[in-house]
Design a protein around this motif. Sequence first.
Motif, PDB file in Angstrom:
ATOM      1  N   GLY A 114       0.046  21.884  68.276  1.00  0.00           N
ATOM      2  CA  GLY A 114       0.841  20.783  68.097  1.00  0.00           C
ATOM      3  C   GLY A 114       1.617  20.626  69.564  1.00  0.00           C
ATOM      4  N   ARG A 115       1.614  19.255  69.688  1.00  0.00           N
ATOM      5  CA  ARG A 115       2.802  18.717  70.783  1.00  0.00           C
ATOM      6  C   ARG A 115       3.555  17.612  70.139  1.00  0.00           C
ATOM      7  N   GLY A 116       4.933  18.021  70.476  1.00  0.00           N
ATOM      8  CA  GLY A 116       5.933  17.020  69.916  1.00  0.00           C
ATOM      9  C   GLY A 116       6.504  16.289  71.325  1.00  0.00           C
ATOM     10  N   LEU A 149      12.505  13.374  67.883  1.00  0.00           N
ATOM     11  CA  LEU A 149      10.861  13.282  67.850  1.00  0.00           C
ATOM     12  C   LEU A 149      10.497  11.919  67.696  1.00  0.00           C
ATOM     13  N   TYR A 185       8.700   9.564  62.682  1.00  0.00           N
ATOM     14  CA  TYR A 185       7.866   9.326  63.920  1.00  0.00           C
ATOM     15  C   TYR A 185       6.477   9.125  63.902  1.00  0.00           C
ATOM     16  N   GLU A 187      10.643  20.662  62.314  1.00  0.00           N
ATOM     17  CA  GLU A 187       9.196  20.307  62.719  1.00  0.00           C
ATOM     18  C   GLU A 187       8.235  21.570  62.567  1.00  0.00           C
ATOM     19  N   ILE A 216       4.668  22.175  60.380  1.00  0.00           N
ATOM     20  CA  ILE A 216       3.438  22.495  61.076  1.00  0.00           C
ATOM     21  C   ILE A 216       3.131  23.865  60.398  1.00  0.00           C
ATOM     22  N   TYR A 225       9.730  14.364  72.561  1.00  0.00           N
ATOM     23  CA  TYR A 225      11.035  14.082  72.155  1.00  0.00           C
ATOM     24  C   TYR A 225      11.740  13.154  73.365  1.00  0.00           C
ATOM     25  N   LEU A 263       4.171  13.171  67.226  1.00  0.00           N
ATOM     26  CA  LEU A 263       3.691  14.424  67.042  1.00  0.00           C
ATOM     27  C   LEU A 263       2.252  14.466  66.914  1.00  0.00           C
ATOM     28  N   TYR A 310      13.374  23.705  67.516  1.00  0.00           N
ATOM     29  CA  TYR A 310      13.127  22.758  66.771  1.00  0.00           C
ATOM     30  C   TYR A 310      12.740  23.062  65.241  1.00  0.00           C
ATOM     31  N   LEU A 322       2.603   9.890  64.328  1.00  0.00           N
ATOM     32  CA  LEU A 322       1.724  11.060  63.974  1.00  0.00           C
ATOM     33  C   LEU A 322       0.252  10.841  64.371  1.00  0.00           C
TER      34      LEU A 322
END
Length: 404
Positions: free
Chosen positions: A328-330, A337, A373, A305, A309, A332, A340, A302, A375
């Motif tokens: 961070g945690r995405g 995505l 996405y 992204e 970040i 999917y 986030l 990824y 956030l």
Amino acid sequence: MKRLAGVLSIGALVLLASCGPSGGGEEEVKQETADGGEKTSVVSSYNFSDEEYKVLLPYESGKSKGVVNYETSAARGVIINQIANRLDIDEVEEGLRNHSKDVFSPDEYYFREGQMLDSDTLYSWIGRYAKAQENDKGEITDDEKAKELGLNPELNEDKASEKDFRDNPKYLSHILEQDYMIEDDNGDIKLGGVSIALAMKSEYQFTTGGKGPYREEIPEDKMLAQANEMSKKIVERMRSIDGLSDVPIHITVYQEAKKESVVPGSFVAETTVDKGSSSVGDWDKIDEKNVLFPSDDANENYPDESQYISAFTTKVASFFPNYTGMVGRGFYQNDELKKLTIDIPIQFEGNAEVVAFTQYAYSQIMDIFPNYYDLEINITSNDQTEAIITREHDTKEPEVYILN
């Protein structure tokens, strides 16, 4: 900053997010109970989102007339004892509700926490299978009978070797039930369907002979095979419970993360058993993943992204002296995505610092992150939430909440 809102406490923020308008607008309905009886419940005419389920609230008459109370799960607390990672607990509960929307539409169904499978039932099902033994009087007690309901592989753990444990891991951690209620032709609310999530381990930890803990990785294909066989037994048992003989049963399989993981696991498969049927058919794959940022996996798979970040991290680090890092945690779905979430722990020395940092983070969000996405930025100090910045997908400007 155009959208800066102060709230008194994190409790107030949670209340705003989870409840919706209060006061008036309630409708009394007759609701079917788990034992086949009937009680009066209240349904609010308000809902904070058309995409979410309305919740049935039991209505107390008599001395407490006018009082509504939330109906907790019949197996309340079991999930906390069975799933080791707190992130998995939140993910499996919210995720099951979201996946249920494709089967039980929020336009037609109401949500109720599971009332059909109680704690004793779940503990017997998620245990290891064991042959019931007679006591000194030649009787087989209920506790002994319950052992034969265990869905995990049989194993005498007191005498088992390391190899025995590795060959017979516990696959199943928990069975989460959610009920979906629907209005019948008479205007009464009855059970319209049930969703369950099988929380399955990706790794089994054990000790033996005073040594350990040891770990046994559980491949996904092996886990899914076990989940399929367990589902057949679960559906057969559920069909024998009063009220469950003739409703659809939606089944999902959730693969837990490792115990110390900083991101949760994910749902990997689902199927629906038609009303009146006890046959578990083909499974549909669920393509979901929670990705940690920064990480080697994120950098490799990824890159876009990861770059966003990284740029955000560089800006924040140069702005504030007490910055130590962010996680961070995405989330999917089908490699796209959807959300986030970024947690930023910082040591603040006053409210002015919180406001200044939040304003700066807001400006960098506008400059760096695209808006296709959802956030969420959580800013904390000494394990206390100081500010939250959120932006829904396809929305230009974030919402900002300064707490305390």
